[in-house]
Design a protein around this motif. Structure first.
Motif, mmCIF file in Angstrom:
data_model
loop_
_atom_site.group_PDB
_atom_site.id
_atom_site.type_symbol
_atom_site.label_atom_id
_atom_site.label_comp_id
_atom_site.label_asym_id
_atom_site.label_seq_id
_atom_site.Cartn_x
_atom_site.Cartn_y
_atom_site.Cartn_z
ATOM 1 N N GLY A 111 52.501 -28.981 2.370
ATOM 2 C CA GLY A 111 52.056 -28.256 1.194
ATOM 3 C C GLY A 111 50.556 -28.175 1.058
ATOM 4 N N GLY A 112 49.817 -28.910 1.889
ATOM 5 C CA GLY A 112 48.360 -28.863 1.838
ATOM 6 C C GLY A 112 47.847 -27.645 2.595
ATOM 7 N N PHE A 113 46.604 -27.293 2.371
ATOM 8 C CA PHE A 113 46.030 -26.159 3.076
ATOM 9 C C PHE A 113 45.729 -26.545 4.518
ATOM 10 N N MET A 114 45.928 -25.590 5.413
ATOM 11 C CA MET A 114 45.716 -25.832 6.842
ATOM 12 C C MET A 114 44.228 -25.720 7.152
ATOM 13 N N GLN A 115 43.601 -26.837 7.434
ATOM 14 C CA GLN A 115 42.199 -26.850 7.819
ATOM 15 C C GLN A 115 42.035 -27.809 8.983
ATOM 16 N N LYS A 116 41.133 -27.459 9.867
ATOM 17 C CA LYS A 116 40.855 -28.355 10.989
ATOM 18 C C LYS A 116 39.845 -29.393 10.563
ATOM 19 N N ASP A 117 40.022 -30.639 11.045
ATOM 20 C CA ASP A 117 38.998 -31.653 10.769
ATOM 21 C C ASP A 117 37.803 -31.352 11.662
ATOM 22 N N GLU A 118 36.751 -32.074 11.413
ATOM 23 C CA GLU A 118 35.537 -31.871 12.198
ATOM 24 C C GLU A 118 35.785 -32.129 13.676
ATOM 25 N N ASN A 119 36.651 -33.114 13.998
ATOM 26 C CA ASN A 119 36.938 -33.431 15.401
ATOM 27 C C ASN A 119 37.629 -32.255 16.100
ATOM 28 N N GLU A 120 38.487 -31.557 15.386
ATOM 29 C CA GLU A 120 39.212 -30.446 15.982
ATOM 30 C C GLU A 120 38.314 -29.237 16.201
ATOM 31 N N LEU A 121 37.241 -29.139 15.458
ATOM 32 C CA LEU A 121 36.350 -28.001 15.587
ATOM 33 C C LEU A 121 35.453 -28.104 16.804
ATOM 34 N N GLU A 122 35.390 -29.267 17.408
ATOM 35 C CA GLU A 122 34.568 -29.432 18.591
ATOM 36 C C GLU A 122 35.229 -28.738 19.772
ATOM 37 N N ASP A 123 34.538 -28.706 20.883
ATOM 38 C CA ASP A 123 34.987 -27.993 22.069
ATOM 39 C C ASP A 123 36.397 -28.409 22.472
ATOM 40 N N GLU A 124 37.297 -27.437 22.532
ATOM 41 C CA GLU A 124 38.682 -27.699 22.918
ATOM 42 C C GLU A 124 38.922 -27.362 24.390
ATOM 43 N N LEU A 125 37.868 -26.939 25.083
ATOM 44 C CA LEU A 125 38.002 -26.529 26.470
ATOM 45 C C LEU A 125 38.269 -27.736 27.358
ATOM 46 N N ARG A 126 39.195 -27.588 28.265
ATOM 47 C CA ARG A 126 39.522 -28.679 29.176
ATOM 48 C C ARG A 126 38.350 -28.959 30.106
ATOM 49 N N PRO A 127 38.211 -30.195 30.551
ATOM 50 C CA PRO A 127 37.080 -30.570 31.415
ATOM 51 C C PRO A 127 37.057 -29.791 32.734
ATOM 52 N N GLU A 128 38.215 -29.373 33.237
ATOM 53 C CA GLU A 128 38.230 -28.660 34.517
ATOM 54 C C GLU A 128 37.615 -27.262 34.430
ATOM 55 N N TYR A 129 37.373 -26.764 33.204
ATOM 56 C CA TYR A 129 36.720 -25.470 33.024
ATOM 57 C C TYR A 129 35.233 -25.688 32.784
ATOM 58 N N ASP A 130 34.511 -25.970 33.846
ATOM 59 C CA ASP A 130 33.069 -26.200 33.743
ATOM 60 C C ASP A 130 32.343 -24.920 34.145
ATOM 61 N N PHE A 131 31.958 -24.127 33.136
ATOM 62 C CA PHE A 131 31.345 -22.837 33.400
ATOM 63 C C PHE A 131 29.945 -22.945 34.002
ATOM 64 N N SER A 132 29.324 -24.122 33.907
ATOM 65 C CA SER A 132 27.995 -24.276 34.501
ATOM 66 C C SER A 132 28.072 -24.225 36.025
ATOM 67 N N LYS A 133 29.246 -24.497 36.581
ATOM 68 C CA LYS A 133 29.420 -24.481 38.030
ATOM 69 C C LYS A 133 29.860 -23.112 38.554
ATOM 70 N N MET A 134 30.146 -22.202 37.663
ATOM 71 C CA MET A 134 30.591 -20.877 38.086
ATOM 72 C C MET A 134 29.390 -20.038 38.504
#
Length: 91
Positions: free
Chosen positions: A17-40
């Motif tokens: 019944g509460g409003f759906m909001q992401k905590d601060e931790n969830e707002l951080e980068d959700e990208l998996r470590p294997e997706y390292d765009f600096s190496k592309m």
């Protein structure tokens, strides 16, 4: 100016019944470590921008029409013929 209530987006509630909001931790980068765009390498910014900007004229044909006109050339030929007939009817 007052916006009608029906035009205001409703806030979604979670199961409790509460409003759906992401905590601060969830707002951080959700990208998996294997997706390292600096190496592309070799990426080109805006590679498809010009063709996209030029637009497209794709048309989705119904199955029966696609069966009768299986290629773009067949469709174009039939439409050009139809355009000629329509022009003769107007003249």
């Amino acid at each position: 100016m007052t916006v009608p209530e029906s035009l205001v987006p409703a806030k979604q509630r979670d199961k409790s019944g509460g409003f759906m909001q992401k905590d601060e931790n969830e707002l951080e980068d959700e990208l998996r470590p294997e997706y390292d765009f600096s190496k592309m390498v070799g990426g080109v910014r805006g590679k498809y921008a010009a063709p996209y900007k030029a637009g497209t004229n794709l048309v989705l044909l119904d199955a029966d029409v696609a069966k009768a006109f299986p290629t773009a050339e067949a469709v174009n030929e039939a439409l050009r013929l139809l355009m000629q007939i329509a022009e003769r009817q107007r003249a």
